[in-house]
Write a protein that holds these residues in place. Sequence first.
Motif, PDB file in Angstrom:
ATOM      1  N   ARG A  45       0.680  -1.193   0.221  1.00  8.51           N
ATOM      2  CA  ARG A  45       0.259   0.034   0.030  1.00  8.51           C
ATOM      3  C   ARG A  45       0.725   1.072  -0.001  1.00  8.51           C
ATOM      4  O   ARG A  45       1.840   1.273   0.916  1.00  8.51           O
ATOM      5  CB  ARG A  45      -0.889  -0.074   1.368  1.00  8.51           C
ATOM      6  N   ARG A  46       0.458   2.124  -0.732  1.00  9.93           N
ATOM      7  CA  ARG A  46       1.362   3.474  -1.187  1.00  9.93           C
ATOM      8  C   ARG A  46       0.818   4.422   0.213  1.00  9.93           C
ATOM      9  O   ARG A  46      -0.402   4.173   0.215  1.00  9.93           O
ATOM     10  CB  ARG A  46       1.337   4.045  -2.525  1.00  9.93           C
ATOM     11  N   GLU A  47       1.654   5.274   0.307  1.00  7.73           N
ATOM     12  CA  GLU A  47       1.176   6.258   1.311  1.00  7.73           C
ATOM     13  C   GLU A  47      -0.011   7.334   0.633  1.00  7.73           C
ATOM     14  O   GLU A  47       0.276   7.488  -0.548  1.00  7.73           O
ATOM     15  CB  GLU A  47       2.320   7.056   1.666  1.00  7.73           C
ATOM     16  N   PHE A  48      -0.910   7.396   1.442  1.00  9.63           N
ATOM     17  CA  PHE A  48      -2.044   8.130   0.998  1.00  9.63           C
ATOM     18  C   PHE A  48      -1.349   9.720   0.436  1.00  9.63           C
ATOM     19  O   PHE A  48      -0.796  10.303   1.383  1.00  9.63           O
ATOM     20  CB  PHE A  48      -3.054   8.566   1.973  1.00  9.63           C
ATOM     21  N   VAL A  49      -1.828  10.184  -0.792  1.00  6.52           N
ATOM     22  CA  VAL A  49      -1.797  11.462  -1.085  1.00  6.52           C
ATOM     23  C   VAL A  49      -2.939  12.185  -1.667  1.00  6.52           C
ATOM     24  O   VAL A  49      -3.710  11.591  -2.397  1.00  6.52           O
ATOM     25  CB  VAL A  49      -0.552  11.401  -2.299  1.00  6.52           C
ATOM     26  N   TRP A  50      -3.165  13.185  -1.128  1.00  4.18           N
ATOM     27  CA  TRP A  50      -4.454  13.981  -1.620  1.00  4.18           C
ATOM     28  C   TRP A  50      -4.464  14.075  -3.039  1.00  4.18           C
ATOM     29  O   TRP A  50      -3.398  14.440  -3.732  1.00  4.18           O
ATOM     30  CB  TRP A  50      -4.510  15.200  -0.959  1.00  4.18           C
ATOM     31  N   GLY A  51      -5.539  13.656  -3.708  1.00  3.85           N
ATOM     32  CA  GLY A  51      -5.718  13.780  -5.055  1.00  3.85           C
ATOM     33  C   GLY A  51      -5.380  12.557  -5.820  1.00  3.85           C
ATOM     34  O   GLY A  51      -5.693  12.930  -7.171  1.00  3.85           O
TER      35      GLY A  51
END
Length: 427
Positions: A34-40
């Motif tokens: 899982r990749r780190e959450f990034v807005w957009g």
Amino acid sequence: MAAVDTDAPEITEEQFVAEATEFLEANAKRKTERREFVWGQGPDNAALFEEVDREAERQDLAAAKEWRAKKFDAGYGWITGPSELGGSGLPRKFERLWMQLEGQFDTPDGGFFGIGLGMVAPTILAHANPEVSSELLPRMYRADVVGCQLFSEPGAGSDLASLQMRADRDGEEWILNGQKVWTSGAHYSDVGEVIARTDFDLPKHQGLTGFIVDMDAPGVDVRPLRQMTGGANFNEVYFNDVRVLDSHRLGDVNQGWGVALTTLMNERASIGGGGAGGAGGFTKLAAMAQHFGVDDDALTRQKLMNVYTYGKVLSWSNQRTMDGLHAGRTPGPEMSLAKMGLIRQMGAMCDFVSDTLELRLVADTGEWGTFSWAGYVLGFPAMRIAGGSDEVMRNIVGERVLGLPKEPGIDTTSPFRELKVGTQRSE
């Protein structure tokens, strides 16, 4: 892994993990890191209820059934179930191990079976006659049969004991007539657990009886209910002279309230234990505050911490409850605490996104991470009702957990009511 032989040596956790991992590796793909959450970036969907068309739903259900059958046949479909009913007969710790392992792989959504296996199946195990349990439970855990719960009525939701659907005995059969409402999954279910009134002369809690009904039986009419979210996850179900064998009765005649409580306690455990987004949800909200430049605002930060705090307390409370269940205790009134805690956290999330997004929540501008939250806010009122309304949950906790006096009602005796009726004013 075949069902466990009670005379065979007990399987170790290491053996179980090795065999289960081998099965999963051979039949499913591991999830990518899982990749780190990034807005957009990533999917823009925050709705509480997935609104899918019926054809897509049928395809998803078929895939979920296929996966469940495969893992049941390998011995992982009912890990704690009695071996004589098709289960593996292992302690609950092995079920926890399986869930941790399965969570590392991409598998079809098992939500279709949440009600049937989380609420209806435990009730069948506790209250059905042995022949029906032997017939239904293996098929339910293998997903050959999908179950739903038919309790609420238009005039009997939070006050379930006021239901008016009737069941009249006709020899070795019962004839059911009436209407149920808010039934999730009724349109794809094969059987349903229903509570009906079998004696209108008894007090309302004492004249009820539970049954397992065939959802394809003549006289069963399932109609979708359109919600304000735009979807139709729930149904209303009409029963017109539907015949049910007495062998498919749950518990004794007129003792259906105890049957209903078994289901309701498991339901509240399922709802309360589901969480409202956990750490991932909090991360998204924190990113939202930063994106819109309100992360330094004191009130915004306080609302954000409310979400985090309520979530932490809920997770600790759920952990204590689940430890009790794993130790062999049956779900009790404390399950209402889990439901109340979940609703509080979800309400805090609704407050936060409403204040942060403002008009973006009600006007679709196409901007990522804004209007999609409307599905969450619009779905929240349903969660306040599902499994028992907030008011009912507070009464249960107050009376059955804290030991407070029972709230007076039209079907209960109140000392204040007796005083008012039985005394004469002297002036």
